[in-house]
Design a protein around this motif. Structure first.
Motif, mmCIF file in Angstrom:
data_model
loop_
_atom_site.group_PDB
_atom_site.id
_atom_site.type_symbol
_atom_site.label_atom_id
_atom_site.label_comp_id
_atom_site.label_asym_id
_atom_site.label_seq_id
_atom_site.Cartn_x
_atom_site.Cartn_y
_atom_site.Cartn_z
ATOM 1 N N GLU A 215 67.357 32.914 66.775
ATOM 2 C CA GLU A 215 67.653 34.305 67.104
ATOM 3 C C GLU A 215 67.672 35.169 65.842
ATOM 4 N N ASP A 262 81.265 43.161 61.569
ATOM 5 C CA ASP A 262 80.295 44.227 61.809
ATOM 6 C C ASP A 262 79.093 44.112 60.872
ATOM 7 N N GLY A 266 77.483 41.946 63.709
ATOM 8 C CA GLY A 266 77.303 43.122 64.559
ATOM 9 C C GLY A 266 76.063 43.925 64.226
ATOM 10 N N VAL A 269 73.002 42.185 65.547
ATOM 11 C CA VAL A 269 72.896 42.383 67.000
ATOM 12 C C VAL A 269 72.342 43.777 67.300
ATOM 13 N N ALA A 270 72.822 44.781 66.573
ATOM 14 C CA ALA A 270 72.317 46.137 66.767
ATOM 15 C C ALA A 270 70.837 46.234 66.385
ATOM 16 N N ALA A 273 68.763 44.889 69.180
ATOM 17 C CA ALA A 273 68.624 45.839 70.284
ATOM 18 C C ALA A 273 67.554 46.887 69.980
ATOM 19 N N VAL A 279 69.352 38.261 71.910
ATOM 20 C CA VAL A 279 70.182 37.437 71.021
ATOM 21 C C VAL A 279 71.503 37.090 71.715
ATOM 22 N N PRO A 280 71.465 36.315 72.782
ATOM 23 C CA PRO A 280 72.700 36.032 73.524
ATOM 24 C C PRO A 280 73.755 35.289 72.710
ATOM 25 N N SER A 283 75.219 37.680 70.115
ATOM 26 C CA SER A 283 76.043 38.657 70.840
ATOM 27 C C SER A 283 77.383 38.056 71.244
ATOM 28 N N TYR A 286 79.561 37.846 68.196
ATOM 29 C CA TYR A 286 80.074 39.147 67.799
ATOM 30 C C TYR A 286 81.196 39.610 68.727
ATOM 31 N N THR A 287 81.053 39.345 70.012
ATOM 32 C CA THR A 287 82.123 39.690 70.949
ATOM 33 C C THR A 287 83.407 38.953 70.587
#
Length: 296
Positions: A215, A262, A266, A269-270, A273, A279-280, A283, A286-287
């Motif tokens: 990823e 972040d 993070g 991940v941004a 997007a 990128v499960p 993601s 990050y959660t």
């Protein structure tokens, strides 16, 4: 060159301490609590050196090593602004890429260079720097990869100081490659709360690590910075090790400290997007890190 090291944690303390030990003209810009500790105890690289750094900043500096965590960047840039002159070179030893735009915006592209450091180090309970492995490397250079008449003097200052240092004409690419590595290791170890070795020893662990690395590589590739063969080999070795390797983010998390969620995970991940890359696993990591940070 007059050198200002911003931050005296594991990274700034180690590289700045080595420069000081090698006789360079070094001053540290640190917060009051850290300054008091350094005045009382000295800057100690465990088992290697006890140094007595200067922490009174005066005038402008030729070279700044910016070695703070991403969440301290804004305050650090404000603090160091009076020390920046027209020909100052600022080399960041931060993770991720968000600091680049911030530095260029604050100090100009002519002063903001790129930088990558690779070191396994931490601070112990006494605030001493503990070097965990023999890895201690810095690469640096102008962001555009072009010539700069300050490069020779910067190189002379950073080389021969007890760590590996080299200029780079592809520093942005190297920064992306480190980001991919750190995001993979940080996401893996914090999501599963385990060392890489323990992950690989568990059922499905090796496949999980490989999928997470894929990823991160996919995001960098979509952004125009596909990791080169050497970086891919390093990533493969890091994610497949059977050793109890952890990330600095994992170590911070297990100690209840702030984490660079972040900047390292993070932002990747941004970036995914923006380019439509799925990128499960990143993601999910990050959660989890966001939940941890909110709970603090």
């Amino acid at each position: 060159m007059r050198v200002l090291v911003v931050g005296a944690g594991a990274t700034g303390g180690y590289f700045g301490g080595r420069l000081l030990e090698a006789g360079r003209d070094v001053t540290f810009l640190v917060r009051p609590g850290r300054a008091a500790r350094l005045a009382e105890r000295g800057l100690r690289i465990k088992g290697q050196a006890v140094l007595h750094p200067r922490t009174a900043v005066s005038g402008t500096y030729d070279l700044v090593l910016l070695a703070v965590k991403s969440y301290h960047l804004e305050a650090a840039m404000a603090d160091l602004a009076p020390a920046v002159g027209p020909r100052t070179v600022i080399i960041p030893l931060l993770n991720g890429m968000r600091h680049v735009d911030a530095m260029v915006g604050a100090f100009g592209a002519e002063r903001a260079w790129g930088g990558v450091c690779m070191i396994h180090a931490t601070l112990d309970a006494d605030g001493d720097v503990v070097q965990m492995t023999g890895l201690h490397r810095i690469a640096y250079g102008p962001l555009d990869g072009g010539p700069d008449d300050r490069l020779e003097e910067v190189t002379a200052t950073l080389t021969g100081a007890g760590f590996d240092a080299r200029p780079s004409t592809a520093i942005v690419q190297e920064m992306w490659e480190k980001w991919v590595l750190l995001a993979t290791l940080g996401a893996a170890t914090t999501l599963l709360r385990a060392s890489v070795g323990a992950i690989n020893a568990a059922p499905g662990g090796a496949a999980f690590g490989q999928a997470l690395a894929a990823e991160a590589v996919a995001v960098a590739t979509a952004a125009g910075h596909p990791p080169r063969a050497k970086a891919l080999a390093m990533l493969e070795g890091a994610i497949s090790t059977t050793e109890p390797t952890t990330s600095s983010m994992y170590r911070d998390l297990t100690q209840g400290l702030p984490v660079e969620a972040d900047a390292i995970v993070g932002d990747l991940v941004a970036e995914a997007a923006r380019h439509g890359v799925a990128v499960p696993l990143l993601s999910a990591a990050y959660t989890g890190l966001a939940i941890y940070s909110a709970a603090r």
